[in-house]
Design a protein around this motif. Structure first.
Motif, short mmCIF file in Angstrom:
data_model
loop_
_atom_site.label_atom_id
_atom_site.label_comp_id
_atom_site.label_asym_id
_atom_site.label_seq_id
_atom_site.Cartn_x
_atom_site.Cartn_y
_atom_site.Cartn_z
N ASP A 124 0.77 -1.34 0.01
CA ASP A 124 0.11 0.17 0.05
C ASP A 124 0.89 1.30 -0.06
O ASP A 124 1.82 1.33 0.59
CB ASP A 124 -0.91 0.12 1.37
CG ASP A 124 -1.89 -0.99 1.39
OD1 ASP A 124 -1.91 -1.89 0.27
OD2 ASP A 124 -2.68 -1.25 2.34
N TYR A 125 0.54 2.51 -0.52
CA TYR A 125 1.20 3.50 -0.71
C TYR A 125 0.19 4.75 -0.42
O TYR A 125 -1.22 4.55 -0.77
CB TYR A 125 1.64 3.67 -2.32
CG TYR A 125 2.92 2.90 -2.54
CD1 TYR A 125 4.16 3.50 -2.49
CD2 TYR A 125 2.98 1.46 -2.96
CE1 TYR A 125 5.18 2.73 -2.63
CE2 TYR A 125 3.79 0.88 -3.22
CZ TYR A 125 5.17 1.43 -3.11
OH TYR A 125 6.30 0.64 -3.25
N THR A 126 0.68 5.80 -0.06
CA THR A 126 0.12 7.11 0.16
C THR A 126 0.78 7.95 -0.94
O THR A 126 1.74 8.18 -1.08
CB THR A 126 0.44 7.77 1.65
OG1 THR A 126 -0.19 7.04 2.69
CG2 THR A 126 -0.16 9.20 1.42
N VAL A 127 -0.28 8.55 -1.81
CA VAL A 127 -0.22 9.31 -2.81
C VAL A 127 -0.58 10.64 -2.54
O VAL A 127 -1.94 10.90 -2.41
CB VAL A 127 -0.67 8.71 -4.18
CG1 VAL A 127 -0.29 9.63 -5.34
CG2 VAL A 127 -0.17 7.14 -4.55
N THR A 128 0.25 11.76 -2.63
CA THR A 128 -0.16 13.16 -2.69
C THR A 128 -0.03 13.79 -3.81
O THR A 128 0.93 13.74 -4.58
CB THR A 128 0.83 13.87 -1.58
OG1 THR A 128 0.89 13.07 -0.40
CG2 THR A 128 0.17 15.29 -1.36
N VAL A 146 -7.13 3.39 -0.55
CA VAL A 146 -5.58 3.23 -0.60
C VAL A 146 -4.92 2.79 -1.97
O VAL A 146 -5.49 1.27 -1.84
CB VAL A 146 -5.23 2.49 0.74
CG1 VAL A 146 -3.77 2.42 0.87
CG2 VAL A 146 -5.89 3.13 1.80
N PRO A 147 -4.39 3.04 -2.65
CA PRO A 147 -3.69 2.32 -3.70
C PRO A 147 -2.52 1.52 -3.40
O PRO A 147 -1.52 1.61 -2.51
CB PRO A 147 -3.17 3.53 -4.62
CG PRO A 147 -2.79 4.69 -3.72
CD PRO A 147 -3.96 4.54 -2.39
N THR A 148 -2.87 0.12 -3.85
CA THR A 148 -1.60 -0.76 -3.72
C THR A 148 -0.93 -1.05 -5.14
O THR A 148 -1.81 -1.26 -6.28
CB THR A 148 -2.44 -2.24 -3.19
OG1 THR A 148 -3.13 -1.83 -2.25
CG2 THR A 148 -1.54 -3.28 -2.92
N THR A 196 4.58 7.39 -1.29
CA THR A 196 5.54 6.81 -0.10
C THR A 196 4.78 5.52 0.58
O THR A 196 3.45 5.46 0.56
CB THR A 196 5.79 7.72 1.23
OG1 THR A 196 4.36 8.02 1.63
CG2 THR A 196 6.54 8.81 0.74
N PRO A 197 5.55 4.25 0.56
CA PRO A 197 4.72 3.25 1.17
C PRO A 197 4.41 3.37 2.42
O PRO A 197 4.91 4.05 3.21
CB PRO A 197 6.13 2.11 1.00
CG PRO A 197 7.33 2.87 1.00
CD PRO A 197 6.78 4.37 0.43
N ASN A 198 3.37 2.66 2.78
CA ASN A 198 2.75 2.77 4.17
C ASN A 198 3.36 1.70 4.99
O ASN A 198 2.64 0.48 5.15
CB ASN A 198 1.11 2.68 4.06
CG ASN A 198 0.34 3.59 3.39
OD1 ASN A 198 1.01 4.63 3.30
ND2 ASN A 198 -0.77 3.35 2.89
#
Length: 376
Positions: A174-178, A203-205, A224-226
């Motif tokens: 999973d990643y957090t995309v800004t 949440v994009p994977t 960034t990876p969660n």
């Protein structure tokens, strides 16, 4: 001698009714198919995304029983071609009044780290299922640790015996995309095979390669990876052994502060290995001792009793394995429920013979590029 009498009887035995011929043909087909499924090869379907992007939901696999050696039936009386539940009526497809001991025929190799393995889900030994070993649900994961290995996860990277383990090419997380405020193009996400499993929590994977490609788009400020912080247990997503506090010697014993991304170290049991039983080891190995190896275990006044005898050590009777999904944040695996005993191993996944995408349009439902694809 009355030869005509003999000839008349012989001619009579040659004639079979159509019903008998069909019955014999069906019995032969069932017996032959059962032997093939039990001893050689069996079809399997990927039902969940826990192995994405290495294996996809809708992949149809062939699983070899020969590689690790076929496991002989432990629950021999069962309805043909039904695993544990009868279709439509939903009743048990087996009778557990007769149970046979675990035995495995000689195989081509042992289970190796990196193998994609089908096995029976160990937690179905518990309520409400109480299923026999060979009738527990089939799971498919990648072997990350073999008997005797010391495994640790540091910032989502698996280490085995102090060395970083190779990461599967399809591994994703999973990643957090800004963004700059401009939404991500759905076609771009589809091309990069980015998955969003829960629309209510988008949440994009994705794989590392997809993340690197997405980072290059002008509307993406950061990606960034969660990764969960080390030394902090997740009370809403507890991992093994804290998820099963039954084997604490004392309520005052400190809980393990592990999580899915920072875990261990943990030693995987090996047949013949003797472990000292104390407040640190019993929570880790108590379930294997009691449930998988069939011992009576109790804790009384801070002491361990195995089969009504006080015990300070235990020697394992079986080998164990550590299984994890390639989809690291969307996989129910050994991080949550611990070790896979050797008697739960079903076989090695060989290749995808068919792949079907339920979400695609009619003319694109078959994933042609995945047909007869080897599994690595």
């Amino acid at each position: 001698m009355n030869w005509k009498f003999w000839k008349r009887n012989k001619d009579k035995t040659k004639k079979k009714s159509t019903r008998r011929e069909w019955t014999e043909a069906i019995i032969f087909a069932v017996v032959a198919a059962t032997l093939i499924r039990t001893l050689f090869i069996e079809a399997y379907t990927i039902p969940t995304p826990s192995m994405e992007r290495s294996l996809l939901v809708g992949d149809f696999l062939f699983v070899s029983k020969v590689n690790y050696g076929a496991r002989t039936p432990m629950t021999p009386i069962a309805f043909p071609f039904a695993h544990h539940t009868m279709p439509i009526i939903g009743t048990k497809a087996y009778w557990d009044g007769i149970k046979l001991p675990y035995y495995r025929l000689p195989g081509l190799s042992e289970v190796k780290k990196g193998d994609v393995v089908v096995f029976n889900y160990p937690m179905e030994a518990d309520s409400p299922y109480y299923r026999p070993v060979d009738k527990r649900e089939n799971y498919i994961k990648r072997c990350q640790g073999a008997p005797g290995d010391t495994l640790r996860i540091i910032n989502a990277q698996v280490y085995v015996n102090g060395k970083a383990a190779p990461n599967p090419p399809g591994e994703q997380t999973d990643y957090t995309v800004t963004t700059t405020g401009v939404d991500l193009n759905p076609d771009v996400l589809a091309d990069l095979q980015v998955s969003i499993y829960d629309p209510s929590n988008p949440v994009p994977t994705m794989t590392k390669a997809a993340a690197a490609a997405l980072k290059g788009y002008s509307n993406v400020k950061s990606i960034t990876p969660n990764i969960k912080q080390p030394g902090k247990a997740d009370p809403f997503n507890p991992v093994f052994p804290a998820a099963y506090p039954k084997y604490k010697l004392s309520p005052k014993n400190k809980d393990f502060d592990w999580n899915v991304d920072n875990y261990g170290p943990i030693i995987i049991p090996k047949k013949g290995w003797t472990v000292k039983l104390d407040s640190l080891t019993l929570p880790v190995y108590g379930r294997a001792i009691e449930v998988y190896e069939g011992n009576k275990l109790r804790i009384e006044n801070g002491k361990v009793f195995i089969n009504d005898k006080e015990a300070t050590t235990y020697t394992f009777k079986m080998n164990y394995y550590w299984m994890m999904g390639d989809n690291r944040h969307d996989s129910l695996d050994s991080r949550y429920w611990g070790f896979v005993p050797e008697d739960h191993i079903v076989g090695k996944a060989l290749f995808v013979w068919m792949s079907w995408d339920d979400n695609a349009s009619f003319f694109h439902k078959i994933r042609w590029s995945r047909l007869f694809m080897g599994i690595h």
